[in-house]
Design an enzyme around this catalytic site. Structure first.
Site, PDB file in Angstrom:
ATOM      1  CB  SER A 199      -0.985  -0.052   1.168  1.00 50.71           C
ATOM      2  OG  SER A 199      -2.120   0.739   0.905  1.00 50.71           O
ATOM      3  CG  ASP A 305      -6.744  -3.149  -3.643  1.00 52.29           C
ATOM      4  OD1 ASP A 305      -7.549  -2.430  -3.012  1.00 52.29           O
ATOM      5  OD2 ASP A 305      -5.522  -3.169  -3.397  1.00 52.29           O
ATOM      6  CG  HIS A 336      -5.634  -2.786   0.143  1.00 50.71           C
ATOM      7  ND1 HIS A 336      -4.956  -2.333  -0.957  1.00 50.71           N
ATOM      8  CD2 HIS A 336      -5.081  -2.137   1.215  1.00 50.71           C
ATOM      9  CE1 HIS A 336      -4.051  -1.451  -0.585  1.00 50.71           C
ATOM     10  NE2 HIS A 336      -4.100  -1.317   0.730  1.00 50.71           N
TER      11      HIS A 336
END
Length: 652
Positions: A199, A305, A336
């Site tokens: 991320s 995601d 995610h």
């Protein structure tokens, strides 16, 4: 065009020369040891050196009159330095080490009385330090023990991490304390650095690679952003009800919040909610700087995601390919989620071999393996020699009126006529797909007949629409859907396709303050009757420019191309493929100021979809089938995706 990975095996020149001399003088009885193919855990983790340094970024981001220093926590094996050997570095630069935690168990850094790290989040140090790597955890400027301010992927964020790579290579200064003058030198490393992270952390790896910094040999971005504009907007359509100033405040340390008002103001002023691309967004676009990337890239992303969406994969991957960057990719069916939580053993093994090859120069064959690993069903993977496959080519699909009013067809022949729908911000892609076989006022849907053979989509699609709006503002969504029964990862669940178990597995040695043992996970699945394959969104006001919008003239026709996310999906024989065009996709884009009714001109509306085998493959798969919709019974899909206020982190 996709290319196969090309690797240059790295070896110190002195080692190569010595090997050549030994080969000349060794007698047949004296056989040299074969070159190593894998690093082994031969160093003591309990006895590892743990130290903290503060690297000078050369930038005064918080305006206090002093250059910012970023905190760097180091865990490295003690034995190589005693033997006069230098080690490579695995580095994770993150804003989350203090505020929010890393990984499935939200681990934070912990320290001893001297300020040296005791507990380092994640397993990287436990696993790799015994194998001859140093692990470095960097607090981005403005977070934890660092000076400066978070600027959400901007120059300060990237400078935070790049300065550490420079220090590891002898080009930047560091100190043993946050304010003192005693220098710290990285004499223990050869400077060869690999960055990794999920991320925001992986985003920083992308950004640092885009500077072309010397010494960064590889990056492993997991669910990472490649352009921050595309995190907040999609062709002018806002994806969130807030901007980067909210995110900066979320991760800034308490003292940074007190001194970073000027940076916060710049984030507000530079990122208006109009959806226009400003200088602030240009500074945070790493794709445009892909020509500077020298590091190899091992990219991992979940195809479902809905936080850091797959829109971040296609442009970055294509730009890297264009510039000849060595690449590898894993695409999962999760949301995610980190690969440690969806394919743990295979991930650790592959990552180990990747770093051994890229940082130690071991000829272990990882460069000869297929470029892509793709999850077809929960826990079932297949490989692709290149990605997308070389035989992939776009087919232009045309929507048309169907046998039933309001339920259109999708094929290769253009058609005349129109379809009309009214934006309903209370509806989402799951609502549209569930009622694909019946006319509903909130969408226009177009469907093939049942396929006679499997059809594989691979890459990014485009949907071009010509539409008239009844109001001065209008947002559009385009969605590709696989209609048919399947068992998939439940990406709409809070775990985004993964459930956490109660037993633990261990990945390296532990100490009393740093365990290498983590909760196991399993696939969280659900039975569905349709699967959303790819999505794209846009503001119709951006018809003349992807980056700048303007008010619409009601009743006037505008042509706009929506860029859908890259994906890799096989629509099985017996299933149908659908294209849906609608307005606001609830919780995935924000609604426009008005509530428009939109009329599509079908003769000027089409979808370019990349199929393996191209147009011929689509024609074969749809030959002899009638696109007659079944009885209009609502279809079951995933639940509406979990929609807490998203940040580029996630619980996992």
């Amino acid at each position: 065009m996709p290319i196969r990975m090309r690797f240059t095996i790295w070896r110190p020149l002195a080692t190569a020369a010595t090997a050549a001399l030994l080969a000349t003088f060794l007698t047949p009885a004296a056989t040299a040891h074969p070159a190593p193919r894998q690093s082994e855990p031969v160093h003591s983790y309990a006895d590892a050196v743990r130290e903290a340094v503060w690297v000078d970024t050369g930038h005064d981001g918080d305006g206090d009159g002093e250059d910012d220093r970023v905190a760097v926590d180091v865990v490295r094996p003690r034995e190589p330095a005693r033997q006069g050997r230098k080690v490579p570095v695995i580095m994770d630069a993150s804003p989350y080490y203090s505020c929010c935690g890393r990984g499935n168990e939200s681990q934070k850094k912990t320290y001893d009385a001297d300020g040296d790290v005791v507990g380092m989040p994640l397993y990287y140090d436990n696993y790799f330090v015994p194998r001859g790597y140093a692990f470095v955890g960097v607090d981005l400027a403005g977070t934890n023990r660092s000076d400066g301010c978070v600027d959400v992927g901007g120059p300060s964020d990237i400078r935070s991490a790049k300065a550490v790579v420079d220090w590891l290579n002898g080009r930047a200064k560091a100190y043993t304390s946050r304010t003192g003058g005693e220098r710290a030198r990285a004499t223990w490393t050869n400077g060869r650095t690999g960055m990794i992270g999920k991320s925001w952390d992986g985003t920083i790896a992308n950004g640092v690679a885009a500077t072309g910094v010397e010494g960064l040999e590889t990056i492993v971005p997991i669910a990472a952003i490649s352009s921050w504009y595309d995190y907040y907007f999609s062709q002018g359509a806002p994806l969130y009800g807030s901007g980067p100033d909210w995110l900066s405040d979320y991760v800034n340390s308490p003292d940074a919040r007190d001194r970073c008002d000027a940076v916060q103001r710049k984030l507000v002023d530079g990122a208006p909610r109009t959806g226009d691309r400003t200088k602030l967004w240009t500074e945070r676009d790493y794709v445009k700087a892909a020509s500077k990337v020298k590091a190899s890239v091992f990219l991992v992303h979940g195809m479902q995601d809905l936080n850091v969406r797959m829109q971040h994969v296609g442009p970055w991957w294509d730009a890297l390919a264009k510039n000849g960057v060595d690449r590898k990719i894993w695409l999962s069916q999760t949301g995610h989620v980190d690969p440690f939580d969806f394919r743990r053993a295979e991930w650790v093994d592959t990552l180990h071999r990747w770093f051994d090859h890229e940082l130690l120069g071991y000829d272990n064959g990882v460069d000869d393996e297929p470029m892509a690993d793709i999850e077809r069903r929960p826990g079932q993977w297949e490989t692709s020699g290149t990605w997308p496959p070389r035989s992939t080519a776009p087919a232009t699909l045309r929507p048309a009126d169907g046998a039933r009013p309001g339920v259109g067809t999708l094929g290769l022949r253009p058609d005349r006529g129109t379809e009309t729908f009214t934006d309903d911000p209370a509806l989402s892609e799951t609502d549209w797909a569930a009622r694909i076989d019946e006319p509903t006022p909130g969408k226009a849907g177009f469907v093939t007949g049942p396929l006679t053979r499997d059809l594989r989509l691979s890459g990014a699609s485009e949907v071009t629409v010509t539409a008239r709006s009844s109001t001065p503002t209008a947002h559009l969504s385009a969605v590709l859907v696989d209609l048919g029964p399947d068992t998939i990862r439940d990406y709409g669940d809070r775990g985004e396709g993964v459930t956490t178990l109660t037993d633990r597995t261990c990945w390296g040695p532990s100490t009393p303050g740093d365990s290498s043992c983590y909760l196991e996970t399993a696939a969280k699945t659900t039975d569905v009757e349709y699967t959303v394959v790819s999505r794209g969104w846009a503001d119709l006001g951006n018809h003349a420019s992807r980056w700048q919008g303007r008010p619409l003239t009601p009743g006037r026709a505008y042509t706009l191309t929506l860029h859908l996310a890259a994906t890799d999906h096989v629509v099985p024989a017996g299933h149908r493929l659908a294209l849906i065009v609608a307005g606001t996709d609830q919780d995935l884009i924000d609604p426009p100021a008005d509530t428009p009714t939109l009329t599509l001109d079908l003769s000027r509306t089409s979808a370019r979809v990349p199929f393996v085998g191209g147009t011929a493959a689509f024609a074969r798969a749809t030959a002899g089938t009638a696109a007659v919709p079944p009885a209009p019974t609502p279809l079951d899909g995933v639940s509406a995706p979990h929609t807490t206020h998203r940040v580029p982190k996630g619980a996992r």
